[in-house]
Design a protein around this motif. Structure first.
Motif, short mmCIF file in Angstrom:
data_model
loop_
_atom_site.label_atom_id
_atom_site.label_comp_id
_atom_site.label_asym_id
_atom_site.label_seq_id
_atom_site.Cartn_x
_atom_site.Cartn_y
_atom_site.Cartn_z
N VAL A 149 24.82 -3.94 110.61
CA VAL A 149 25.47 -2.74 110.10
C VAL A 149 25.55 -2.83 108.58
CG1 VAL A 149 27.64 -1.44 110.00
CG2 VAL A 149 26.83 -2.36 112.19
N ALA A 150 25.23 -1.74 107.90
CA ALA A 150 25.38 -1.66 106.44
C ALA A 150 26.43 -0.61 106.13
CB ALA A 150 24.05 -1.29 105.78
N VAL A 151 27.41 -0.98 105.31
CA VAL A 151 28.54 -0.10 105.00
C VAL A 151 28.96 -0.34 103.56
CG1 VAL A 151 30.25 -1.79 105.81
CG2 VAL A 151 30.84 0.66 105.83
N SER A 152 29.66 0.61 102.97
CA SER A 152 30.19 0.44 101.61
C SER A 152 31.12 -0.76 101.56
CB SER A 152 30.93 1.71 101.18
OG SER A 152 31.89 2.09 102.17
N ASP A 153 31.13 -1.46 100.43
CA ASP A 153 31.88 -2.70 100.33
C ASP A 153 33.38 -2.46 100.15
OD1 ASP A 153 31.87 -5.51 100.32
OD2 ASP A 153 32.12 -5.53 98.16
N HIS A 154 34.18 -3.44 100.58
CA HIS A 154 35.63 -3.33 100.43
C HIS A 154 36.07 -3.51 98.98
CE1 HIS A 154 35.87 -7.68 99.97
NE2 HIS A 154 35.21 -7.84 101.10
N SER A 155 35.16 -3.91 98.10
CA SER A 155 35.50 -4.04 96.68
C SER A 155 35.39 -2.73 95.92
CB SER A 155 34.57 -5.07 96.02
OG SER A 155 33.23 -4.61 96.02
N GLU A 156 34.91 -1.67 96.55
CA GLU A 156 34.74 -0.39 95.88
C GLU A 156 36.10 0.26 95.61
OE1 GLU A 156 31.03 1.67 96.86
OE2 GLU A 156 30.79 -0.05 95.54
N ALA A 157 36.16 1.07 94.56
CA ALA A 157 37.44 1.64 94.12
C ALA A 157 37.94 2.76 95.02
CB ALA A 157 37.30 2.15 92.69
N HIS A 158 37.04 3.52 95.65
CA HIS A 158 37.47 4.69 96.42
C HIS A 158 38.04 4.28 97.77
CE1 HIS A 158 37.47 8.62 98.30
NE2 HIS A 158 37.10 9.16 97.17
N ASP B 283 38.11 5.76 100.61
CA ASP B 283 37.25 6.01 101.77
C ASP B 283 36.17 4.93 101.91
OD1 ASP B 283 38.63 8.31 102.47
OD2 ASP B 283 37.33 9.60 101.27
N HIS B 284 35.69 4.41 100.79
CA HIS B 284 34.71 3.33 100.84
C HIS B 284 35.33 2.08 101.45
CE1 HIS B 284 31.42 4.92 98.01
NE2 HIS B 284 32.26 5.93 98.25
N VAL B 285 36.57 1.80 101.07
CA VAL B 285 37.28 0.65 101.62
C VAL B 285 37.56 0.87 103.11
CG1 VAL B 285 39.37 -0.75 101.47
CG2 VAL B 285 38.30 0.14 99.38
N ALA B 286 38.00 2.06 103.46
CA ALA B 286 38.31 2.37 104.86
C ALA B 286 37.07 2.26 105.74
CB ALA B 286 38.91 3.77 104.97
N ALA B 287 35.93 2.73 105.24
CA ALA B 287 34.68 2.64 106.00
C ALA B 287 34.35 1.19 106.31
CB ALA B 287 33.54 3.30 105.23
N TYR B 288 34.55 0.32 105.31
CA TYR B 288 34.26 -1.10 105.52
C TYR B 288 35.14 -1.67 106.64
CZ TYR B 288 33.89 -6.10 104.81
OH TYR B 288 33.69 -7.44 105.03
N TYR B 289 36.44 -1.43 106.56
CA TYR B 289 37.35 -2.02 107.54
C TYR B 289 37.18 -1.39 108.93
CZ TYR B 289 39.46 -4.77 103.88
OH TYR B 289 39.65 -5.69 102.87
N LEU B 290 36.79 -0.13 108.98
CA LEU B 290 36.51 0.48 110.28
C LEU B 290 35.26 -0.13 110.90
CD1 LEU B 290 37.31 2.61 112.38
CD2 LEU B 290 35.92 4.26 111.14
N ALA B 291 34.23 -0.34 110.08
CA ALA B 291 33.01 -0.97 110.59
C ALA B 291 33.30 -2.39 111.06
CB ALA B 291 31.95 -0.98 109.50
N ALA B 292 34.09 -3.14 110.28
CA ALA B 292 34.42 -4.50 110.68
C ALA B 292 35.21 -4.53 111.99
CB ALA B 292 35.23 -5.18 109.57
N ALA B 293 36.13 -3.58 112.15
CA ALA B 293 36.90 -3.51 113.39
C ALA B 293 36.00 -3.17 114.58
CB ALA B 293 38.02 -2.47 113.25
N ALA B 294 35.05 -2.27 114.36
CA ALA B 294 34.12 -1.90 115.43
C ALA B 294 33.27 -3.10 115.86
CB ALA B 294 33.22 -0.76 114.96
N LEU B 295 32.85 -3.91 114.90
CA LEU B 295 32.05 -5.08 115.24
C LEU B 295 32.85 -6.07 116.08
CD1 LEU B 295 30.01 -3.93 113.22
CD2 LEU B 295 29.71 -6.25 112.32
#
Length: 220
Positions: A121-130, A132-144
């Motif tokens: 899975v490729a997703v925006s990194d948790h180090s990004e300022a926005h 939603d970018h952070v939320a996408a990362y943690y949602l992807a990690a939770a899904a995995l």
């Protein structure tokens, strides 16, 4: 040092791309999308939000316009036949990680990962300022974690730089003209067609030929 994807253990992986907003798929993972689609290794593209945060709340048609633009951009990258999933989160209003909606959506993505036999899975990194970018990362990690399948988690970088010392892979190059052509499909982000709103900075048009992906976890 970036390891070429073609010579890595993920050379034949089946990928899922996770974009927080329409346009992040091109900015952060355009080369990966084009490469995987050309080799039939793209299992789907997920968009977290409706993209409406780019314009004032009173602006009509933003969500519809941004979804249409994303379809055009994906098509220009050669992935027009790939399945897309819209999670429907409100732009800039991510659900808390301990909420029922977050858990429900993580389960939904986990089911997709199993069904599509996703390996990475490729997703925006948790180090990004926005947010939603952070939320996408943690949602992807939770899904995995819920998928109960050996899946690697990679981060791409739209507003941040790859961290030093981390394991990184680089995709095969994508023609820069083709990538810019895909980005131009997101007209609402670079012109006044919907009135006052966000404008993508000019430097974002100078996209690299390759995507550099940071390995964040490898559930082998």
């Amino acid at each position: 040092m970036n390891e070429p994807l073609r010579r890595s253990r993920w050379a034949k992986a089946r990928w899922l791309i996770f974009a927080p907003h329409p346009d992040d798929e091109t900015l952060g993972a355009g080369a990966l999308i084009a490469h995987c689609a050309a080799h039939e290794r793209l299992g789907g593209i997920i968009f977290l939000t409706d993209g409406t945060g780019s314009h004032p709340d009173s602006t009509p048609r933003v969500a519809i316009t941004r979804r249409r633009e994303a379809r055009h951009a994906i098509g220009r990258m050669g992935a027009g036949k790939i399945s897309t999933v819209w999670m429907g989160w409100r732009d800039a209003h991510p659900h808390p990680v301990n909420s029922k909606i977050f858990a429900r959506d993580a389960d939904r993505i986990a089911a997709l990962i199993r069904w599509q036999r996703i390996d990475a899975v490729a997703v925006s990194d948790h180090s990004e300022a926005h947010c939603d970018h952070v939320a996408a990362y943690y949602l992807a990690a939770a899904a995995l974690r819920r998928a109960k399948r050996a899946v690697a988690l990679f981060a791409y970088h739209v507003w941040s730089e790859p961290p030093p010392g981390a394991r990184r892979v680089a995709t095969p190059p994508m023609l820069s003209g083709r990538r810019r052509h895909a980005l131009r499909a997101h007209r609402s982000q670079m012109s006044p067609i919907l009135g006052d709103g966000f404008r993508l900075p000019r430097d974002k048009f100078r996209m690299t030929a390759c995507d550099v992906l940071t390995l964040r976890s490898d559930c082998r």
